[in-house]
Scaffold this motif. Structure first.
Motif, short mmCIF file in Angstrom:
data_model
loop_
_atom_site.label_atom_id
_atom_site.label_comp_id
_atom_site.label_asym_id
_atom_site.label_seq_id
_atom_site.Cartn_x
_atom_site.Cartn_y
_atom_site.Cartn_z
N PHE A 1 0.83 -1.20 0.00
CA PHE A 1 0.00 0.00 0.00
C PHE A 1 0.87 1.26 0.00
N LEU B 1 2.69 1.72 -3.33
CA LEU B 1 1.82 2.15 -4.43
C LEU B 1 1.41 3.61 -4.26
N CYS B 2 1.10 3.99 -3.01
CA CYS B 2 0.73 5.38 -2.78
C CYS B 2 1.87 6.31 -3.16
N GLY C 1 2.41 6.60 -6.89
CA GLY C 1 1.42 7.33 -7.66
C GLY C 1 1.35 8.81 -7.33
N ALA D 1 3.57 11.34 -7.52
CA ALA D 1 4.35 12.36 -8.23
C ALA D 1 3.53 13.03 -9.33
N PHE E 1 -5.21 4.01 -5.94
CA PHE E 1 -3.90 4.67 -5.93
C PHE E 1 -3.09 4.31 -7.17
N ALA E 2 -3.24 3.05 -7.60
CA ALA E 2 -2.41 2.60 -8.72
C ALA E 2 -2.85 3.26 -10.02
N ARG F 1 -4.29 6.18 -10.54
CA ARG F 1 -4.33 7.64 -10.66
C ARG F 1 -3.44 8.16 -11.77
N LYS F 2 -2.31 7.49 -11.92
CA LYS F 2 -1.36 7.99 -12.91
C LYS F 2 -1.51 7.31 -14.26
#
Lengths: 141, 778
Positions: free
Chosen positions: A132, A135-136, A139, A141, B666-667, B669-670
């Motif tokens: 977690f 991954l946070c 993601g 940037a 979260f994964a 988002r980009k």
């Protein structure tokens, strides 16, 4: 994207989730629960922190690095099987202390399966938070 | 007991050698050489003076597989131990000075010592499985030793060649061992030898024999596996002297000798040994003639002698066994000596090309005379032990009931060639006129090596002479017990130097003359070929096979590990569906419905929730919606668990779904927005695969409910749960007690997966941290 509602909820929820996860871990042998579920509960508590206050804050509050938790958990699991080896039984044969009573908890049974479950609990926390947090951060940037 | 010590003491030596440095290693090498000699003295004392109880020992190792730690020293084992320790001691004293100017000497000597332990392990093992383990240990250490100069690609390739041939043969031999053990009902070698009738009546007999022979042939470099041995000469000389002439390559011969009491007399065993052995003898002697590199020549003569030993064991008569054992000893003594002399010459002159060598007598007198002694023994001149060995070979050839003329002819031609080669290696460099282009002409002044390097080979050469002069000493002590062990009964053939004027003596004399003539005209062969040797056909075949295998491996890796997620899904789902369909075609397609659980309103709600979730996921135009929809499916499934009495599963499912949705959020988002990346046909194909897999799973779930393959253990587990494991929650009891080892494996997988995530995201994270100036904590 800091949300006050989330942060305030977290202030109450996180300690509650941690206590609950410990309770679930302990009661698992007789009622629904156990190390896996307990570990996931604990991890969701800190996931909440990571979402509301950021990963750095979650890491700071967790104190231990997730990898350390994984390693400790695995060692605890392994260690719980060793008493049997030293007494000449098969690896992981369960050992129990005689039952005794405590206020609040009632009749208490302690044994190596509980130790094993604690190991599972720690490993699951470590794994979930490791993934977690990474991954946070990845993601962000 | 003593067998265990014989293996353990060298291992301790190896450990000590590994932790020395520089000059320490040189001294430690010499001390261990003395230690090996002491060990030999001790084992000999126990062997000859003890009551015999020390020679056998068994400990349980893995009793359920019939594998035990078992040691067994009989005449044959003692003979081999004598050679390994005796020659090992000489080789170590030689090697400690030979490589003294190299930084990796400690590694070299330590591995050599591990090899020695493994070799002793092979010959004193009392159990087939244990023998195999030690056998592979010698292959592995041989690989490391051949590749000692690992900076050179040539020597790495040669090491790999040796490992693949001997290691591969070893695996085939293991198959033979397993069948042999099953046929005999035991893996103990003593028991196997006793179960002869049972083994010979076994239907797998042919398979056993073929597997065992392949193991022995690969290890001992028999045709067509011979090519690895000459190539193994890339190793430093002490290795060639020890492993690739005196000991390791004899392991195959040892195996054949060990099992001779069981299989001898069987045509399938005898004839391959005789034919392959004879072929190897001739073929490699002839190839040896063409070579001009000292070590290559010696390697080919080693192959030739190994072939001879195989042939004699295949012949299997009393005389033949006797000749094999005498030849075994004689060969070990003179061949390792010649190797070490060749090493000294190469060390002193920087060349191993026989055409550039000559006239070294005046520079290196000790080496010269040592080499002469060894070469004379190799040539079979009386009164050396080589002569006795050759006499027995001719005798058994004459006495043979089958193929007598052929055997004699092969032995005659080979011995004659061996003599010429012995002169070429052992006499030519010292006594021939020094050539114009030799090292001397270039201003080198070669000299004898150090005392530690010269004394050992000299002792071995003198032992060859002594054994020939006093056959009454060596015979009863060393050779006769070994012969009895190989034959499986008492054989009364005294060992003599002089047998009177008879046919073998005549053939012997002819061999000497013929060999000398061949040597006289040696220039004819060398000059014409000018050192160019034809590439070995079988090595070429090996290389082709090797590259074909690698090509196949990379082809199937490219196919399976394409790096495309979609392809991975195709492979995994496709094989799952195909295997399930295969199973359905066996157990039937139509699921049966038993009992009638009513379809409640609640069920309808759950089904609607799951299916609408799935439909949403399919139609959604944004990743976020897809993930939420999939979460809905997951929660629906959790509801099913809860409704049908699996609270543990339900809780776990809810928690996992929650975290999964968070992680995905979260994964993604980009990630870029969803587009139609694929063509219509591709989407149709994907849809087809998805439908098939979904259908298969549905069918599977419906079938498994009433498919009873064996008695279910679930009822017993719920009964035992509280009684044995003191827990009322059966799921948890299974996880942490009954099947705790499985759980252990699963949490270990979690740990490994975490490392995987770390590795995959590592570059992203570190790049970001660098971008932020490293202020982010980790």
């Amino acid at each position: 994207m800091r949300s006050i509602i989330l942060a305030q909820t977290g202030r109450i929820m996180v300690p509650a989730l941690v206590v609950m996860s410990l309770w679930v871990l302990y009661r698992g042998h007789n009622l629904p629960g156990g190390g896996f579920i307990g570990g996931l509960l604990f991890a969701s508590g800190f996931a909440l922190v990571a979402i509301s206050d950021g990963v750095a804050e979650a890491r700071r509050r967790l104190r231990f690095s997730p990898i350390l938790l994984i390693a400790t958990g695995l060692i605890v699991c392994l260690g719980s099987g060793l008493p049997a080896v030293f007494s000449g039984d098969a690896f992981m044969k369960a050992f129990w202390l005689p039952a005794f009573s405590l206020p609040l908890l009632g009749k208490v049974h302690l044994g190596t399966p509980l130790v094993f479950d604690i190991g599972v609990y720690l490993t699951v926390i470590g794994f979930t938070l490791k993934v977690f947090f990474n991954l946070c951060e990845g993601g962000d940037a | 007991m003593i067998g265990l010590y014989l293996v353990l003491v060298p291992l301790v030596f190896a450990l000590i050698l590994a932790f020395t440095k520089g000059r320490q290693t040189v001294v430690a090498g010499k001390l261990t050489a003395c230690g090996l000699a002491g060990l030999l003295g001790w084992v000999s004392y126990v062997y000859f003076r003890g009551d015999g109880s020390q020679l056998f020992a068994v400990w349980d190792w893995a009793p359920s597989f019939g594998a035990s730690l078992s040691f067994r020293i009989n005449g044959l084992s003692y003979l081999m131990v004598f050679l390994v320790l005796g020659i090992g001691s000489v080789v170590f004293s030689y090697a400690s000075d030979y490589l003294s100017d190299e930084s990796a000497q400690n590694r070299f000597l330590a591995i050599l010592m591990v090899f020695l332990a493994g070799m002793i392990g092979v010959v004193v093992s009392g159990n087939l499985i244990q023998l195999f383990v030690f056998w592979e240990l010698t292959s592995l250490t041989s690989y490391l030793l051949i590749g000692h100069y690992h900076e050179e690609s040539q020597s790495r390739w040669h090491a790999l060649q040796a490992l693949l041939v001997t290691g591969g043969g070893g695996v085939i031999m293991l198959v033979g061992f397993l069948m042999l053990g099953q046929a005999a009902g035991t893996f103990e070698i003593g028991g196997v030898l006793d179960a002869k009738d049972q083994i010979l009546a076994d239907p797998r007999l042919a398979g056993i024999v073929v597997c065992l022979l392949i193991g022995a042939f690969t290890k001992s470099g028999q045709f067509p596996f011979h090519f690895w041995l000459p190539n193994a000469m890339s190793a430093p000389t002490p290795v060639s002297a020890f492993l690739h002439s005196a000991t390791m390559v004899k392991a195959g011969v040892f195996l054949v000798a060990l099992l001779t009491p069981v299989f001898s007399g069987l045509a399938l065993w005898d004839f391959p040994l005789m034919i392959i052995g004879g072929l190897t003898m001739l073929y490699s002697a002839a190839l040896g003639l063409l070579h001009t590199d000292l070590k290559k020549i010696l390697a080919y003569t080693t192959l030739s002698v190994l072939g001879l030993l195989m042939m004699m064991l295949g012949l299997g008569s009393d005389l033949a066994i006797k000749s094999a054992m005498v030849f075994l000893v004689g060969h070990a003594l003179y061949k390792s000596t010649l190797f070490m002399c060749a090493g000294s010459v190469a060390h002193a002159t920087q060349t191993r090309d026989v055409r550039k060598l000559g006239g070294l007598l005046k520079w290196m007198p000790i080496t010269a005379w040592t080499a002469v002694l060894a070469a004379l023994s190799k040539s079979g001149f009386p009164p050396f032990v080589g002569f006795i060995g050759k006499e027995y070979v001719y005798k058994s050839g004459i006495a043979s009931e089958v193929l007598s003329p052929t055997i004699l002819m092969v032995a005659f031609v080979t011995n004659l060639t061996l003599l010429a080669l012995a002169f070429k290696v052992g006499i030519h460099p010292f006594f021939a006129k020094s050539p114009e282009t030799g090292p001397e002409a270039e201003g080198h002044h070669p000299h004898d090596p150090t005392l530690w390097m010269s004394i050992g080979p000299l002792l071995l050469a003198l032992a060859g002479l002594g054994a020939g002069l006093f056959p009454g000493v060596m015979g009863p002590l060393l050779v006769e017990p070994a012969v009895n062990a190989v034959a499986g009964r008492e054989i009364l053939i005294p060992m003599k130097l002089w047998h009177g004027f008879n046919a073998p003596l005549l053939i012997s004399a002819l061999t000497l003359v013929g060999g000398l003539v061949l040597y006289r005209f040696r220039w004819l062969i060398w000059n014409q070929r000018s050192g160019r040797v034809p590439h070995d056909v079988f090595e070429g075949l090996f290389e082709k096979g090797y590259h074909a295998l690698l090509g196949f491996a990379s082809w199937q890796t490219r196919l399976l590990q394409s790096g495309s997620l979609r392809n991975y899904f195709y492979w995994i789902l496709g094989s799952f569906a195909l295997l399930s369909i295969l199973k359905f075609s066996i157990v039937g397609w139509v699921p049966e419905f038993r009992g009638n659980t009513p379809f409640t309103f609640m069920d309808g709600v759950i089904v609607a929730m799951v299916m609408s979730g799935a439909l949403f996921a399919l139609l959604a135009r944004s990743r976020f919606v897809v993930i939420l929809a999939l979460g809905q499916v997951g929660f629906g499934i959790a509801w099913i668990y809860a409704a049908y009495g699996a609270p543990d599963l339900a809780i776990t499912q809810i928690l996992v779904e929650t975290l999964m949705v968070l992680l995905f959020v979260f994964a993604i988002r980009k990630m870029p927005r969803l587009h139609d990346y694929s063509r219509k046909t591709e989407r149709l194909r994907d849809g087809f695969v998805a439908l098939v897999c979904g259908g298969v799973v549905t069918l599977l779930v419906m079938k498994t409910q009433f498919l009873q393959i064996s008695v279910p253990i679930s009822l017993e587990i719920s009964e035992w749960s509280y009684v044995i494991a003191k827990g009322r929650n059966v799921v948890n009891v299974i996880l942490v007690d009954f099947r705790a080892l499985d759980t252990m494996g699963e949490v270990t997988v979690l740990g490994i997966a975490a490392i995987g995530v770390f590795v995959l995201l590592g570059p992203v994270l570190s790049k970001k941290r660098k971008g932020k100036g490293g202020d982010s904590s980790s």
